[in-house]
Design a protein around this motif. Sequence first.
Motif, PDB file in Angstrom:
ATOM      1  N   ARG A 142       3.392  23.996 -26.932  1.00 54.37           N
ATOM      2  CA  ARG A 142       2.986  23.171 -25.797  1.00 54.37           C
ATOM      3  C   ARG A 142       2.489  21.804 -26.258  1.00 54.37           C
ATOM      4  O   ARG A 142       2.819  20.782 -25.668  1.00 54.37           O
ATOM      5  CB  ARG A 142       1.875  23.872 -25.030  1.00 54.37           C
ATOM      6  N   ASP A 143       1.725  21.794 -27.323  1.00 54.44           N
ATOM      7  CA  ASP A 143       1.169  20.527 -27.802  1.00 54.44           C
ATOM      8  C   ASP A 143       2.221  19.645 -28.472  1.00 54.44           C
ATOM      9  O   ASP A 143       2.070  18.436 -28.527  1.00 54.44           O
ATOM     10  CB  ASP A 143       0.011  20.787 -28.756  1.00 54.44           C
ATOM     11  N   GLN A 158       5.551  19.568 -27.482  1.00 52.90           N
ATOM     12  CA  GLN A 158       6.408  19.060 -26.410  1.00 52.90           C
ATOM     13  C   GLN A 158       5.802  19.435 -25.067  1.00 52.90           C
ATOM     14  O   GLN A 158       6.163  20.467 -24.481  1.00 52.90           O
ATOM     15  CB  GLN A 158       7.815  19.632 -26.528  1.00 52.90           C
ATOM     16  N   PRO A 159       4.872  18.635 -24.564  1.00 54.18           N
ATOM     17  CA  PRO A 159       4.211  18.987 -23.308  1.00 54.18           C
ATOM     18  C   PRO A 159       5.074  18.808 -22.071  1.00 54.18           C
ATOM     19  O   PRO A 159       4.729  19.268 -21.001  1.00 54.18           O
ATOM     20  CB  PRO A 159       3.011  18.041 -23.268  1.00 54.18           C
ATOM     21  N   GLY A 160       6.178  18.149 -22.159  1.00 54.19           N
ATOM     22  CA  GLY A 160       7.015  17.904 -20.991  1.00 54.19           C
ATOM     23  C   GLY A 160       7.722  19.152 -20.518  1.00 54.19           C
ATOM     24  O   GLY A 160       8.133  19.999 -21.295  1.00 54.19           O
ATOM     25  N   GLY A 161       7.851  19.295 -19.205  1.00 55.45           N
ATOM     26  CA  GLY A 161       8.594  20.397 -18.644  1.00 55.45           C
ATOM     27  C   GLY A 161       7.804  21.662 -18.402  1.00 55.45           C
ATOM     28  O   GLY A 161       8.336  22.626 -17.888  1.00 55.45           O
ATOM     29  N   LYS A 198       1.883  22.249 -14.776  1.00 53.07           N
ATOM     30  CA  LYS A 198       0.707  21.423 -14.957  1.00 53.07           C
ATOM     31  C   LYS A 198      -0.515  22.189 -15.493  1.00 53.07           C
ATOM     32  O   LYS A 198      -1.207  21.681 -16.374  1.00 53.07           O
ATOM     33  CB  LYS A 198       0.350  20.715 -13.642  1.00 53.07           C
ATOM     34  N   VAL A 235      -0.866  22.239 -19.283  1.00 56.17           N
ATOM     35  CA  VAL A 235      -1.015  21.021 -20.071  1.00 56.17           C
ATOM     36  C   VAL A 235      -2.233  20.190 -19.678  1.00 56.17           C
ATOM     37  O   VAL A 235      -2.574  19.241 -20.359  1.00 56.17           O
ATOM     38  CB  VAL A 235       0.254  20.130 -19.978  1.00 56.17           C
ATOM     39  N   ASP A 236      -2.913  20.538 -18.580  1.00 56.29           N
ATOM     40  CA  ASP A 236      -4.030  19.701 -18.129  1.00 56.29           C
ATOM     41  C   ASP A 236      -5.405  20.260 -18.484  1.00 56.29           C
ATOM     42  O   ASP A 236      -6.405  19.798 -17.971  1.00 56.29           O
ATOM     43  CB  ASP A 236      -3.941  19.449 -16.618  1.00 56.29           C
TER      44      ASP A 236
END
Length: 123
Positions: free
Chosen positions: A43-44, A46-49, A52, A55-56
């Motif tokens: 996750r860290d 490639q946080p895209g996709g 929410k 990643v928040d």
Amino acid sequence: MIISLTLLLLCQLLGEIIARGGGLPVPGPVIGMALLLLVMMLRDRQPGGLPKPLVDGTLESTGKGILANLSLLFVPAGVGVVGRLDVLASQGLAFAVTLVVSTAAALVATALTFTWMVRKVGR
């Protein structure tokens, strides 16, 4: 919070499936924690996709909320011990020796790991 809690429980479930299905001597929750660590590392990178809540900071706050109330999870275990005082009375010495040995082993393992990491990191 629902997505974060679902991810936590899914990692634990997958860990149990891997441990029992593979006949591994490692507890399922430990494998689940390793899987969660892997998910967080990916996750860290490639946080895209991702949803929410992953990643928040919601995942971290959900974990902190569970840890803040962790003592409540020990109540059923305590009730179970009190319910089986006969077993505790007959096996008390074995329980005490196991408790002391496992605590000492955990302390030694922690100290050795810390020493190894200090040498590896160089601090």
